[in-house]
Every structure is written in structure tokens, then in C-alpha cells.
Design a protein around this motif. Structure first.
Motif, PDB file in Angstrom:
ATOM      1  N   ARG A  24       0.842  -1.350  -0.113  1.00 51.89           N
ATOM      2  CA  ARG A  24       0.162   0.109  -0.100  1.00 51.89           C
ATOM      3  C   ARG A  24       0.933   1.188   0.022  1.00 51.89           C
ATOM      4  O   ARG A  24       0.466   2.305  -0.740  1.00 51.89           O
ATOM      5  CB  ARG A  24      -0.911   0.165   1.180  1.00 51.89           C
ATOM      6  CG  ARG A  24      -1.703   1.348   1.407  1.00 51.89           C
ATOM      7  CD  ARG A  24      -2.906   1.523   0.112  1.00 51.89           C
ATOM      8  NE  ARG A  24      -3.315   2.663   0.123  1.00 51.89           N
ATOM      9  CZ  ARG A  24      -3.445   3.399  -0.936  1.00 51.89           C
ATOM     10  NH1 ARG A  24      -2.935   2.800  -2.105  1.00 51.89           N
ATOM     11  NH2 ARG A  24      -3.959   4.563  -1.146  1.00 51.89           N
ATOM     12  N   TYR A  27       2.003   1.961  -3.514  1.00 49.73           N
ATOM     13  CA  TYR A  27       0.595   2.489  -4.271  1.00 49.73           C
ATOM     14  C   TYR A  27       0.601   3.862  -3.829  1.00 49.73           C
ATOM     15  O   TYR A  27       0.310   4.950  -4.829  1.00 49.73           O
ATOM     16  CB  TYR A  27      -0.666   1.845  -4.019  1.00 49.73           C
ATOM     17  CG  TYR A  27      -0.836   0.587  -4.772  1.00 49.73           C
ATOM     18  CD1 TYR A  27      -1.110   0.777  -6.121  1.00 49.73           C
ATOM     19  CD2 TYR A  27      -0.905  -0.605  -4.121  1.00 49.73           C
ATOM     20  CE1 TYR A  27      -1.313  -0.330  -6.926  1.00 49.73           C
ATOM     21  CE2 TYR A  27      -1.167  -1.847  -4.961  1.00 49.73           C
ATOM     22  CZ  TYR A  27      -1.332  -1.422  -6.422  1.00 49.73           C
ATOM     23  OH  TYR A  27      -1.974  -2.614  -7.234  1.00 49.73           O
ATOM     24  N   GLU A  28       0.751   4.455  -2.675  1.00 48.76           N
ATOM     25  CA  GLU A  28       0.623   5.726  -2.289  1.00 48.76           C
ATOM     26  C   GLU A  28       1.798   6.704  -2.929  1.00 48.76           C
ATOM     27  O   GLU A  28       1.298   7.798  -3.176  1.00 48.76           O
ATOM     28  CB  GLU A  28       0.668   5.965  -0.657  1.00 48.76           C
ATOM     29  CG  GLU A  28      -0.499   5.277  -0.102  1.00 48.76           C
ATOM     30  CD  GLU A  28      -0.444   5.427   1.718  1.00 48.76           C
ATOM     31  OE1 GLU A  28       0.520   5.508   2.220  1.00 48.76           O
ATOM     32  OE2 GLU A  28      -1.639   5.100   2.141  1.00 48.76           O
ATOM     33  N   GLU A  31       0.525   7.195  -6.466  1.00 48.27           N
ATOM     34  CA  GLU A  31      -0.491   7.987  -6.169  1.00 48.27           C
ATOM     35  C   GLU A  31      -0.121   9.573  -6.287  1.00 48.27           C
ATOM     36  O   GLU A  31      -0.680  10.417  -6.782  1.00 48.27           O
ATOM     37  CB  GLU A  31      -1.670   7.591  -5.214  1.00 48.27           C
ATOM     38  CG  GLU A  31      -2.378   6.341  -5.379  1.00 48.27           C
ATOM     39  CD  GLU A  31      -2.971   5.784  -4.150  1.00 48.27           C
ATOM     40  OE1 GLU A  31      -3.503   4.593  -4.173  1.00 48.27           O
ATOM     41  OE2 GLU A  31      -3.110   6.296  -3.016  1.00 48.27           O
ATOM     42  N   LEU A  35      -1.535  11.521  -8.875  1.00 50.15           N
ATOM     43  CA  LEU A  35      -2.693  12.386  -8.445  1.00 50.15           C
ATOM     44  C   LEU A  35      -2.337  13.564  -7.651  1.00 50.15           C
ATOM     45  O   LEU A  35      -3.152  14.488  -7.488  1.00 50.15           O
ATOM     46  CB  LEU A  35      -3.662  11.556  -7.816  1.00 50.15           C
ATOM     47  CG  LEU A  35      -4.175  10.166  -8.206  1.00 50.15           C
ATOM     48  CD1 LEU A  35      -5.073   9.488  -7.239  1.00 50.15           C
ATOM     49  CD2 LEU A  35      -5.026  10.721  -9.535  1.00 50.15           C
ATOM     50  N   THR A  38      -2.963  10.837  -2.160  1.00 51.39           N
ATOM     51  CA  THR A  38      -3.196   9.449  -1.991  1.00 51.39           C
ATOM     52  C   THR A  38      -5.064   9.213  -1.980  1.00 51.39           C
ATOM     53  O   THR A  38      -5.344  10.216  -1.551  1.00 51.39           O
ATOM     54  CB  THR A  38      -2.448   8.957  -0.706  1.00 51.39           C
ATOM     55  OG1 THR A  38      -2.839   9.614   0.432  1.00 51.39           O
ATOM     56  CG2 THR A  38      -1.027   8.818  -0.749  1.00 51.39           C
ATOM     57  N   TRP A  39      -5.360   7.908  -2.231  1.00 49.00           N
ATOM     58  CA  TRP A  39      -6.463   7.673  -2.232  1.00 49.00           C
ATOM     59  C   TRP A  39      -7.060   7.901  -0.817  1.00 49.00           C
ATOM     60  O   TRP A  39      -6.593   7.809  -0.002  1.00 49.00           O
ATOM     61  CB  TRP A  39      -6.680   6.086  -2.609  1.00 49.00           C
ATOM     62  CG  TRP A  39      -6.833   6.121  -4.032  1.00 49.00           C
ATOM     63  CD1 TRP A  39      -6.240   7.087  -5.181  1.00 49.00           C
ATOM     64  CD2 TRP A  39      -7.492   4.971  -4.754  1.00 49.00           C
ATOM     65  NE1 TRP A  39      -6.458   6.307  -6.272  1.00 49.00           N
ATOM     66  CE2 TRP A  39      -7.173   5.263  -6.150  1.00 49.00           C
ATOM     67  CE3 TRP A  39      -8.098   3.745  -4.192  1.00 49.00           C
ATOM     68  CZ2 TRP A  39      -7.508   4.182  -6.880  1.00 49.00           C
ATOM     69  CZ3 TRP A  39      -8.464   2.746  -5.251  1.00 49.00           C
ATOM     70  CH2 TRP A  39      -8.254   3.031  -6.661  1.00 49.00           C
ATOM     71  N   THR A  40      -8.318   8.480  -0.746  1.00 46.22           N
ATOM     72  CA  THR A  40      -9.063   8.691   0.460  1.00 46.22           C
ATOM     73  C   THR A  40      -9.872   7.289   0.846  1.00 46.22           C
ATOM     74  O   THR A  40      -9.719   6.332  -0.048  1.00 46.22           O
ATOM     75  CB  THR A  40     -10.206   9.497   0.220  1.00 46.22           C
ATOM     76  OG1 THR A  40     -11.105   8.906  -0.710  1.00 46.22           O
ATOM     77  CG2 THR A  40     -10.017  10.910  -0.337  1.00 46.22           C
ATOM     78  N   GLU A  43     -12.471   5.965  -1.630  1.00 51.36           N
ATOM     79  CA  GLU A  43     -11.824   5.529  -2.786  1.00 51.36           C
ATOM     80  C   GLU A  43     -11.295   4.151  -2.523  1.00 51.36           C
ATOM     81  O   GLU A  43     -11.434   3.358  -3.214  1.00 51.36           O
ATOM     82  CB  GLU A  43     -10.722   6.515  -3.202  1.00 51.36           C
ATOM     83  CG  GLU A  43     -11.255   7.661  -3.721  1.00 51.36           C
ATOM     84  CD  GLU A  43     -10.090   8.701  -4.267  1.00 51.36           C
ATOM     85  OE1 GLU A  43     -10.547   9.581  -5.500  1.00 51.36           O
ATOM     86  OE2 GLU A  43      -9.221   8.925  -3.418  1.00 51.36           O
ATOM     87  N   LEU A  44     -10.776   3.952  -1.502  1.00 54.98           N
ATOM     88  CA  LEU A  44     -10.282   2.666  -0.978  1.00 54.98           C
ATOM     89  C   LEU A  44     -11.358   1.645  -1.050  1.00 54.98           C
ATOM     90  O   LEU A  44     -11.388   0.579  -1.470  1.00 54.98           O
ATOM     91  CB  LEU A  44      -9.456   2.713   0.486  1.00 54.98           C
ATOM     92  CG  LEU A  44      -7.982   3.502   0.174  1.00 54.98           C
ATOM     93  CD1 LEU A  44      -7.469   3.397   1.516  1.00 54.98           C
ATOM     94  CD2 LEU A  44      -7.013   2.649  -0.537  1.00 54.98           C
ATOM     95  N   GLY A  47     -12.682   0.834  -4.261  1.00 56.89           N
ATOM     96  CA  GLY A  47     -11.730  -0.366  -4.907  1.00 56.89           C
ATOM     97  C   GLY A  47     -11.799  -1.672  -4.429  1.00 56.89           C
ATOM     98  O   GLY A  47     -11.896  -2.626  -5.377  1.00 56.89           O
ATOM     99  N   TRP A  86      -6.836  -5.759   0.453  1.00 60.33           N
ATOM    100  CA  TRP A  86      -7.787  -4.660   0.586  1.00 60.33           C
ATOM    101  C   TRP A  86      -8.281  -4.597   2.097  1.00 60.33           C
ATOM    102  O   TRP A  86      -8.385  -3.593   2.530  1.00 60.33           O
ATOM    103  CB  TRP A  86      -9.022  -4.512  -0.330  1.00 60.33           C
ATOM    104  CG  TRP A  86      -8.659  -4.132  -1.579  1.00 60.33           C
ATOM    105  CD1 TRP A  86      -8.980  -4.725  -2.899  1.00 60.33           C
ATOM    106  CD2 TRP A  86      -8.526  -2.960  -2.060  1.00 60.33           C
ATOM    107  NE1 TRP A  86      -9.026  -3.980  -4.024  1.00 60.33           N
ATOM    108  CE2 TRP A  86      -8.519  -2.626  -3.500  1.00 60.33           C
ATOM    109  CE3 TRP A  86      -8.457  -1.642  -1.478  1.00 60.33           C
ATOM    110  CZ2 TRP A  86      -8.116  -1.805  -4.493  1.00 60.33           C
ATOM    111  CZ3 TRP A  86      -8.290  -0.568  -2.118  1.00 60.33           C
ATOM    112  CH2 TRP A  86      -8.190  -0.404  -3.450  1.00 60.33           C
TER     113      TRP A  86
END
Length: 122
Positions: A24, A27-28, A31, A35, A38-40, A43-44, A47, A86
Motif C-alpha cells: 500500500r 501505491y501511495e 498516487e 494524483l 493518496t486515495w481517500t 476511494e479505497l 476499490g 484490501w
């Protein structure tokens, strides 16, 4: 289950959780570059639900009632593992100790089922 098995199970989940959170973090980094953030948490969650829904399609494909391109077994293994990833990611963001929660939940369910089975044998 004896205490050693419970400890070993928890240790395995802790190791899996650590690995999931390292991925993760990677991924951050991506992101942040793509972007600028990072995803909120929502959003996670989306996903996760997207991948979990796809598992349903893959189960249908495994039963030959839904067609997909590619290797159904390989894709099913991948998506199930990704769903587990996840769960660890979401648990971390929500401050849930997944190894502890899993152990407590399995104990509670197992105890309830044992009582049910004893009642059925009586």
C-alpha cells in the motif's frame, strides 16, 4: 484450536498484514506522483468493493455460467488475494487490528457453531 495454533495463525496474519501495508505504501507513492495525493478512505472502499464484485463474476466463470477472457483459476487466485490485501488496507485506515479481530470473530463463530452442533446431537 490450541494456543500454539492460535499464536501461529495470528503471526501469519500479522506477517500478511505487514506485507500488505508495504505494498500500500508503494501505491501511495505512485498516487502521490500521478494524483498529487493518496486515495481517500471512500476511494479505497470502492476499490475493494469493485474487486469483491469481480470475484462474484469469477465464481460464475469457474462454474461456467459467465464468460471471461483469460485463465479463470489464475484470475480467481489473484482477485481473492487482492481482496485480502484490501481488507488489511481498510482495517489499517480504520484502526482495526485485523489479526485480533479475526481471531476473536472465529472464536465467537466457532463457539456458537459448537453449541449448535451439540444441540443437534442431543
Amino acid at each position: 484450536m490450541n494456543e500454539k495454533q492460535a499464536h501461529d495463525d495470528r503471526a501469519g496474519l500479522v506477517e500478511a498484514e505487514d506485507r500488505a501495508l508495504k505494498v500500500r505504501a508503494q501505491y501511495e507513492q505512485v498516487e502521490q506522483q500521478v494524483l498529487g495525493r493518496t486515495w481517500t478512505l471512500p476511494e479505497l472502499a470502492i476499490g475493494f468493493t469493485n474487486d469483491a464484485a469481480y470475484v462474484g463474476h469469477l465464481v460464475l466463470a469457474a462454474e461456467r455460467t459467465w464468460g471471461i477472457d483469460g485463465d479463470v483459476d489464475a484470475e480467481l487466485r489473484h482477485k481473492l488475494a487482492e481482496c485480502l490485501w484490501w481488507v488489511f488496507v481498510l482495517a489499517d485506515r480504520l484502526d482495526v487490528d485485523m489479526p485480533e479481530a479475526y481471531a476473536a470473530t472465529m472464536d465467537r463463530i466457532g463457539d456458537g457453531l459448537e453449541r449448535t452442533l451439540r444441540g443437534m446431537r442431543a
